[in-house]
Motif scaffolding. Sequence first.
Motif, PDB file in Angstrom:
ATOM      1  N   ILE A 166       0.606  -1.452   0.360  1.00 16.51           N
ATOM      2  CA  ILE A 166      -0.289  -0.360   0.044  1.00 16.51           C
ATOM      3  C   ILE A 166       0.653   1.543   0.296  1.00 16.51           C
ATOM      4  O   ILE A 166       0.165   2.016  -0.404  1.00 16.51           O
ATOM      5  CB  ILE A 166      -1.014  -0.368   1.513  1.00 16.51           C
ATOM      6  CG1 ILE A 166      -2.455   0.548   0.822  1.00 16.51           C
ATOM      7  CG2 ILE A 166      -0.197   0.068   2.629  1.00 16.51           C
ATOM      8  CD1 ILE A 166      -3.701   0.681   1.929  1.00 16.51           C
ATOM      9  N   THR A 167       2.494   1.615   0.682  1.00 18.82           N
ATOM     10  CA  THR A 167       2.726   2.758   0.612  1.00 18.82           C
ATOM     11  C   THR A 167       4.089   2.848  -0.893  1.00 18.82           C
ATOM     12  O   THR A 167       4.945   2.893  -0.987  1.00 18.82           O
ATOM     13  CB  THR A 167       4.271   2.647   1.686  1.00 18.82           C
ATOM     14  OG1 THR A 167       4.825   1.032   1.377  1.00 18.82           O
ATOM     15  CG2 THR A 167       3.164   2.114   3.059  1.00 18.82           C
ATOM     16  N   THR A 168       3.465   0.930  -2.184  1.00 22.74           N
ATOM     17  CA  THR A 168       4.479   1.531  -3.322  1.00 22.74           C
ATOM     18  C   THR A 168       5.709   1.011  -2.658  1.00 22.74           C
ATOM     19  O   THR A 168       6.703   0.963  -3.671  1.00 22.74           O
ATOM     20  CB  THR A 168       3.694   2.213  -4.069  1.00 22.74           C
ATOM     21  OG1 THR A 168       4.479   3.368  -3.401  1.00 22.74           O
ATOM     22  CG2 THR A 168       2.866   2.581  -4.053  1.00 22.74           C
ATOM     23  N   VAL A 169       6.365   0.568  -1.720  1.00 23.18           N
ATOM     24  CA  VAL A 169       7.489   0.438  -1.571  1.00 23.18           C
ATOM     25  C   VAL A 169       7.389  -1.243  -2.555  1.00 23.18           C
ATOM     26  O   VAL A 169       8.796  -1.232  -2.963  1.00 23.18           O
ATOM     27  CB  VAL A 169       7.117  -0.128  -0.058  1.00 23.18           C
ATOM     28  CG1 VAL A 169       9.316  -0.938   0.085  1.00 23.18           C
ATOM     29  CG2 VAL A 169       7.770   1.132   0.420  1.00 23.18           C
ATOM     30  N   GLY A 170       7.140  -2.145  -1.728  1.00 25.26           N
ATOM     31  CA  GLY A 170       7.337  -3.073  -2.854  1.00 25.26           C
ATOM     32  C   GLY A 170       8.223  -4.321  -2.992  1.00 25.26           C
ATOM     33  O   GLY A 170       9.746  -4.160  -4.139  1.00 25.26           O
ATOM     34  N   TYR A 171       9.034  -4.668  -1.343  1.00 23.08           N
ATOM     35  CA  TYR A 171      10.491  -5.431  -1.124  1.00 23.08           C
ATOM     36  C   TYR A 171      10.580  -6.462  -2.347  1.00 23.08           C
ATOM     37  O   TYR A 171      10.822  -7.252  -2.531  1.00 23.08           O
ATOM     38  CB  TYR A 171      10.596  -5.472   0.127  1.00 23.08           C
ATOM     39  CG  TYR A 171      10.712  -5.247   1.092  1.00 23.08           C
ATOM     40  CD1 TYR A 171      11.834  -4.036   0.939  1.00 23.08           C
ATOM     41  CD2 TYR A 171       9.864  -3.715   2.084  1.00 23.08           C
ATOM     42  CE1 TYR A 171      12.551  -2.826   2.019  1.00 23.08           C
ATOM     43  CE2 TYR A 171      10.670  -2.810   2.698  1.00 23.08           C
ATOM     44  CZ  TYR A 171      12.020  -2.300   2.350  1.00 23.08           C
ATOM     45  OH  TYR A 171      12.227  -1.036   2.974  1.00 23.08           O
ATOM     46  N   GLY A 172       8.971  -7.125  -2.451  1.00 20.73           N
ATOM     47  CA  GLY A 172       8.789  -8.452  -3.292  1.00 20.73           C
ATOM     48  C   GLY A 172       9.931 -10.017  -2.319  1.00 20.73           C
ATOM     49  O   GLY A 172       9.430 -10.309  -3.075  1.00 20.73           O
ATOM     50  N   ASP A 173       9.635  -9.771  -1.243  1.00 20.26           N
ATOM     51  CA  ASP A 173       9.990 -11.179  -0.269  1.00 20.26           C
ATOM     52  C   ASP A 173       8.604 -11.752  -0.087  1.00 20.26           C
ATOM     53  O   ASP A 173       8.105 -13.132  -0.270  1.00 20.26           O
ATOM     54  CB  ASP A 173      10.089 -11.058   1.181  1.00 20.26           C
ATOM     55  CG  ASP A 173       9.546 -10.055   1.548  1.00 20.26           C
ATOM     56  OD1 ASP A 173       8.747  -8.974   1.261  1.00 20.26           O
ATOM     57  OD2 ASP A 173       9.856  -9.280   2.884  1.00 20.26           O
ATOM     58  N   LEU A 174       7.382 -11.030  -0.224  1.00 14.04           N
ATOM     59  CA  LEU A 174       6.661 -11.567   0.469  1.00 14.04           C
ATOM     60  C   LEU A 174       5.585 -11.225  -1.639  1.00 14.04           C
ATOM     61  O   LEU A 174       5.107 -10.218  -1.216  1.00 14.04           O
ATOM     62  CB  LEU A 174       5.799 -11.523   1.495  1.00 14.04           C
ATOM     63  CG  LEU A 174       6.079 -12.001   2.553  1.00 14.04           C
ATOM     64  CD1 LEU A 174       5.688 -11.691   3.750  1.00 14.04           C
ATOM     65  CD2 LEU A 174       6.295 -13.503   2.578  1.00 14.04           C
ATOM     66  N   TYR A 175       4.709 -12.043  -1.461  1.00 14.61           N
ATOM     67  CA  TYR A 175       3.844 -11.783  -2.804  1.00 14.61           C
ATOM     68  C   TYR A 175       2.308 -13.119  -3.291  1.00 14.61           C
ATOM     69  O   TYR A 175       2.743 -14.418  -2.678  1.00 14.61           O
ATOM     70  CB  TYR A 175       4.636 -11.890  -4.495  1.00 14.61           C
ATOM     71  CG  TYR A 175       5.773 -13.100  -4.561  1.00 14.61           C
ATOM     72  CD1 TYR A 175       4.665 -13.954  -5.323  1.00 14.61           C
ATOM     73  CD2 TYR A 175       6.408 -12.497  -3.797  1.00 14.61           C
ATOM     74  CE1 TYR A 175       5.557 -14.901  -5.726  1.00 14.61           C
ATOM     75  CE2 TYR A 175       7.630 -14.049  -4.605  1.00 14.61           C
ATOM     76  CZ  TYR A 175       7.046 -14.993  -5.255  1.00 14.61           C
ATOM     77  OH  TYR A 175       7.473 -16.066  -5.871  1.00 14.61           O
ATOM     78  N   PRO A 176       1.134 -12.748  -3.363  1.00 13.87           N
ATOM     79  CA  PRO A 176       0.495 -13.799  -3.618  1.00 13.87           C
ATOM     80  C   PRO A 176       0.658 -14.608  -4.657  1.00 13.87           C
ATOM     81  O   PRO A 176       0.929 -14.490  -5.719  1.00 13.87           O
ATOM     82  CB  PRO A 176      -0.695 -13.136  -3.983  1.00 13.87           C
ATOM     83  CG  PRO A 176      -0.489 -11.807  -4.405  1.00 13.87           C
ATOM     84  CD  PRO A 176       0.529 -11.003  -3.979  1.00 13.87           C
ATOM     85  N   VAL A 177       0.279 -15.663  -4.167  1.00 12.94           N
ATOM     86  CA  VAL A 177       0.105 -16.707  -6.054  1.00 12.94           C
ATOM     87  C   VAL A 177      -1.037 -17.749  -6.495  1.00 12.94           C
ATOM     88  O   VAL A 177      -0.599 -17.943  -7.569  1.00 12.94           O
ATOM     89  CB  VAL A 177       0.916 -18.072  -5.581  1.00 12.94           C
ATOM     90  CG1 VAL A 177       2.985 -17.351  -5.045  1.00 12.94           C
ATOM     91  CG2 VAL A 177       0.533 -18.929  -4.464  1.00 12.94           C
ATOM     92  N   THR A 178      -1.783 -17.599  -5.763  1.00 13.92           N
ATOM     93  CA  THR A 178      -3.137 -17.307  -5.730  1.00 13.92           C
ATOM     94  C   THR A 178      -3.501 -16.382  -7.411  1.00 13.92           C
ATOM     95  O   THR A 178      -3.492 -14.788  -7.043  1.00 13.92           O
ATOM     96  CB  THR A 178      -4.196 -18.162  -4.919  1.00 13.92           C
ATOM     97  OG1 THR A 178      -4.786 -16.775  -4.558  1.00 13.92           O
ATOM     98  CG2 THR A 178      -3.897 -19.694  -4.334  1.00 13.92           C
ATOM     99  N   GLY A 179      -5.239 -16.869  -7.636  1.00  8.55           N
ATOM    100  CA  GLY A 179      -5.743 -16.197  -8.643  1.00  8.55           C
ATOM    101  C   GLY A 179      -6.250 -14.488  -7.704  1.00  8.55           C
ATOM    102  O   GLY A 179      -6.361 -13.427  -7.774  1.00  8.55           O
ATOM    103  N   THR A 180      -7.640 -15.194  -6.882  1.00 10.02           N
ATOM    104  CA  THR A 180      -8.046 -14.523  -5.878  1.00 10.02           C
ATOM    105  C   THR A 180      -6.966 -13.638  -5.241  1.00 10.02           C
ATOM    106  O   THR A 180      -7.015 -12.535  -4.907  1.00 10.02           O
ATOM    107  CB  THR A 180      -8.843 -14.950  -4.852  1.00 10.02           C
ATOM    108  OG1 THR A 180      -9.154 -16.154  -5.363  1.00 10.02           O
ATOM    109  CG2 THR A 180      -9.806 -14.427  -3.490  1.00 10.02           C
ATOM    110  N   GLY A 181      -5.510 -14.089  -4.538  1.00 12.65           N
ATOM    111  CA  GLY A 181      -4.867 -13.145  -3.844  1.00 12.65           C
ATOM    112  C   GLY A 181      -4.466 -12.100  -4.867  1.00 12.65           C
ATOM    113  O   GLY A 181      -3.825 -10.969  -4.386  1.00 12.65           O
ATOM    114  N   ARG A 182      -3.890 -12.384  -6.173  1.00 13.39           N
ATOM    115  CA  ARG A 182      -3.499 -11.416  -6.774  1.00 13.39           C
ATOM    116  C   ARG A 182      -4.602 -10.261  -7.031  1.00 13.39           C
ATOM    117  O   ARG A 182      -4.382  -9.242  -7.658  1.00 13.39           O
ATOM    118  CB  ARG A 182      -3.089 -12.058  -8.278  1.00 13.39           C
ATOM    119  CG  ARG A 182      -2.083 -12.746  -7.894  1.00 13.39           C
ATOM    120  CD  ARG A 182      -1.592 -13.592  -8.673  1.00 13.39           C
ATOM    121  NE  ARG A 182      -0.293 -14.672  -8.695  1.00 13.39           N
ATOM    122  CZ  ARG A 182       0.411 -15.503  -9.968  1.00 13.39           C
ATOM    123  NH1 ARG A 182      -0.239 -14.845 -11.310  1.00 13.39           N
ATOM    124  NH2 ARG A 182       1.322 -15.829 -10.057  1.00 13.39           N
TER     125      ARG A 182
END
Length: 245
Positions: A166-182
């Motif tokens: 939400i702060t647009t930082v986006g470290y990329g260490d965690l991310y969703p893998v499901t369609g609903t999560g995305r």
Amino acid sequence: MTLTGGAVRTTDSRRPVREAVLTTAGLLWLAAYATTVLRPDLGAGPRGVCEAVGILVWVAFGVDFGWRWFRSGRRRAFIRANQVDLALLVLPALRPLRMLRLLTLLHVLNRSGGSSLRGRVGVYVATATILVGFCAALGVLDAERGAPGALITTFPDACWWVTTTITTVGYGDLYPVTGTGRLVAVALMLAGIALLGTVTASLASWFIERVGAEQEGSAAATRADDAALTREVRELRAELRRREN
């Protein structure tokens, strides 16, 4: 009832009470939804109660929309002016999109956020940031937990992911893998941009207003000094003329 700019507005003295009831109902739904997500071991009975609360709250928002539509007097104009409300009412009937009920709650909170523009912006931004972040964390955890290769499996992980997204930082260490999560991620990204833009615009407006006030004060002081100097010059000329005579 008035029609302004294509939007139908009904005058109702009970509106604050109705919106307070809808806000309470929305928060009740959020509590029930959070319970089912944070307590995956919840029994069938309590889980059924939470599901029933969600349905009842959705029905309550539907009744409110229907009542406002009935009282508007201009039925087609009301639908055209409230298409977003109608979509937020219809879409959450689909289970993957049930989190959109949160947006209906935010809309109610925004309508009752205060009479001043700054009051509405402040209430809306603060409330939206907290509720959107919390609900996005619940939504992504609900979608990701138990999925093959999922990285977001606990609520703290979900909160960290929400914060960086939400702060647009986006470290990329965690991310969703499901369609609903995305889907939740896309909604959160858009919400983050909108909220940050609102905060930035509000701060910019505040700074411009302060600078304008200071400049106005400086200009007023300068005008007062000019007036005093002009008065002194006139008095001095008058004194010189008296002495010459």
